[in-house]
Design a protein around this motif. Structure first.
Motif, PDB file in Angstrom:
ATOM      1  N   UNK A  79       0.810  -1.217   0.000  1.00 58.82           N
ATOM      2  CA  UNK A  79       0.000   0.000   0.000  1.00 58.82           C
ATOM      3  C   UNK A  79       0.850   1.278   0.000  1.00 58.82           C
ATOM      4  N   UNK A  80       0.149   2.404  -0.119  1.00 61.05           N
ATOM      5  CA  UNK A  80       0.796   3.726  -0.127  1.00 61.05           C
ATOM      6  C   UNK A  80       0.773   4.379   1.256  1.00 61.05           C
ATOM      7  N   UNK A  81       0.512   3.610   2.294  1.00 64.46           N
ATOM      8  CA  UNK A  81       0.428   4.149   3.661  1.00 64.46           C
ATOM      9  C   UNK A  81       1.770   4.694   4.122  1.00 64.46           C
ATOM     10  N   UNK A 126       1.292  -7.615  -6.917  1.00 67.40           N
ATOM     11  CA  UNK A 126       2.735  -7.364  -7.021  1.00 67.40           C
ATOM     12  C   UNK A 126       3.496  -8.019  -5.871  1.00 67.40           C
ATOM     13  N   UNK A 127       4.743  -8.265  -6.106  1.00 66.72           N
ATOM     14  CA  UNK A 127       5.628  -8.789  -5.064  1.00 66.72           C
ATOM     15  C   UNK A 127       6.178  -7.587  -4.304  1.00 66.72           C
ATOM     16  N   UNK A 128       6.087  -7.638  -2.988  1.00 61.61           N
ATOM     17  CA  UNK A 128       6.627  -6.548  -2.173  1.00 61.61           C
ATOM     18  C   UNK A 128       8.134  -6.713  -2.051  1.00 61.61           C
ATOM     19  N   UNK A 129       8.854  -5.609  -2.234  1.00 62.45           N
ATOM     20  CA  UNK A 129      10.311  -5.609  -2.124  1.00 62.45           C
ATOM     21  C   UNK A 129      10.703  -4.622  -1.040  1.00 62.45           C
ATOM     22  N   UNK A 130      11.201  -5.128   0.058  1.00 61.30           N
ATOM     23  CA  UNK A 130      11.552  -4.258   1.176  1.00 61.30           C
ATOM     24  C   UNK A 130      12.653  -3.260   0.810  1.00 61.30           C
ATOM     25  N   UNK A 133      10.932  -0.103  -0.764  1.00 62.49           N
ATOM     26  CA  UNK A 133       9.847   0.508   0.001  1.00 62.49           C
ATOM     27  C   UNK A 133      10.447   1.446   1.042  1.00 62.49           C
ATOM     28  N   UNK A 134      10.134   2.735   0.935  1.00 61.37           N
ATOM     29  CA  UNK A 134      10.697   3.730   1.856  1.00 61.37           C
ATOM     30  C   UNK A 134       9.806   4.029   3.051  1.00 61.37           C
ATOM     31  N   UNK A 135       8.654   3.402   3.115  1.00 59.48           N
ATOM     32  CA  UNK A 135       7.758   3.614   4.261  1.00 59.48           C
ATOM     33  C   UNK A 135       8.333   2.904   5.490  1.00 59.48           C
ATOM     34  N   UNK A 158      15.987  -5.436   5.921  1.00 58.74           N
ATOM     35  CA  UNK A 158      15.807  -3.992   6.088  1.00 58.74           C
ATOM     36  C   UNK A 158      14.641  -3.671   7.033  1.00 58.74           C
ATOM     37  N   UNK A 159      13.729  -4.582   7.143  1.00 55.41           N
ATOM     38  CA  UNK A 159      12.499  -4.395   7.898  1.00 55.41           C
ATOM     39  C   UNK A 159      12.656  -4.908   9.318  1.00 55.41           C
TER      40      UNK A 159
END
Length: 185
Positions: A79-81, A126-130, A133-135, A158-159
């Protein structure tokens, strides 16, 4: 905070989490994803569009977080959160035999229009790529989670990732420790 359930579930499963967050001063929204609960839309990959639409609306009032479990956890990460918390996220690009059988048991709880198999829809997400992702993201998974989920959560670098001891995939959202860790974040 937008709260998202997993495949075969509904918003009511996460109302306890919503209530705990509300007690801590957060405004929460619990929704039924497409094809689930009271949402009359047929299950489709458009779930992510729905989630992002709601987040963008909420962002007009300030910073917005999303919390999701399993499939909802994957949607949360995609998401864009501003802040993303994922509980036992279904990050898999394939599932083992036992998990596939477990998922097929939930089919009767979902309005999929009998057009596409859930896994076909799921694999279109889509596949999430940590790494891209800058959130701010945070992942929790269960000590007794699905093997595919455990493996991918353990591989995140990274997470921030934490484990909920003694929990399993389906009950992790009911643990006081889960509520506390999420509230602390």
């Amino acid at each position: 905070v937008l709260i998202l359930h997993g495949y075969g579930d509904c918003k009511e499963k996460l109302l306890g989490l919503s209530e705990k967050l509300s007690e801590n001063g957060f405004l929460t929204i619990c929704i039924d994803l497409r094809g689930h609960g009271e949402n009359k839309n047929i299950l489709s990959v458009k779930m992510l569009d729905d989630v992002n639409f709601l987040i963008q609306y909420c962002q007009s009032f300030g910073k917005t977080a999303v919390i999701g479990h399993s499939m909802g956890g994957r949607l949360a990460l995609l998401s864009v959160a501003d802040y993303k918390i994922s509980i036992a996220p279904a990050l898999c690009t394939s599932f083992g035999c036992q998990t596939t059988l477990d998922l097929k048991e939930f089919k009767k709880l979902v309005n999929d229009g009998n057009t596409e198999d859930f896994l076909e829809i799921f694999y279109k997400l889509p596949i999430w790529d940590e790494k891209t992702d800058n959130a701010k993201t945070y992942v929790l998974y269960a000590q007794n989670d699905k093997p595919e989920i455990q493996k991918l959560c353990e591989a995140l670098t990274k997470t921030e990732v934490e484990i909920i001891k003694e929990a399993n995939h389906s009950d992790i959202c009911l643990y006081q420790e889960t509520y506390q860790k999420i509230s602390d974040k």
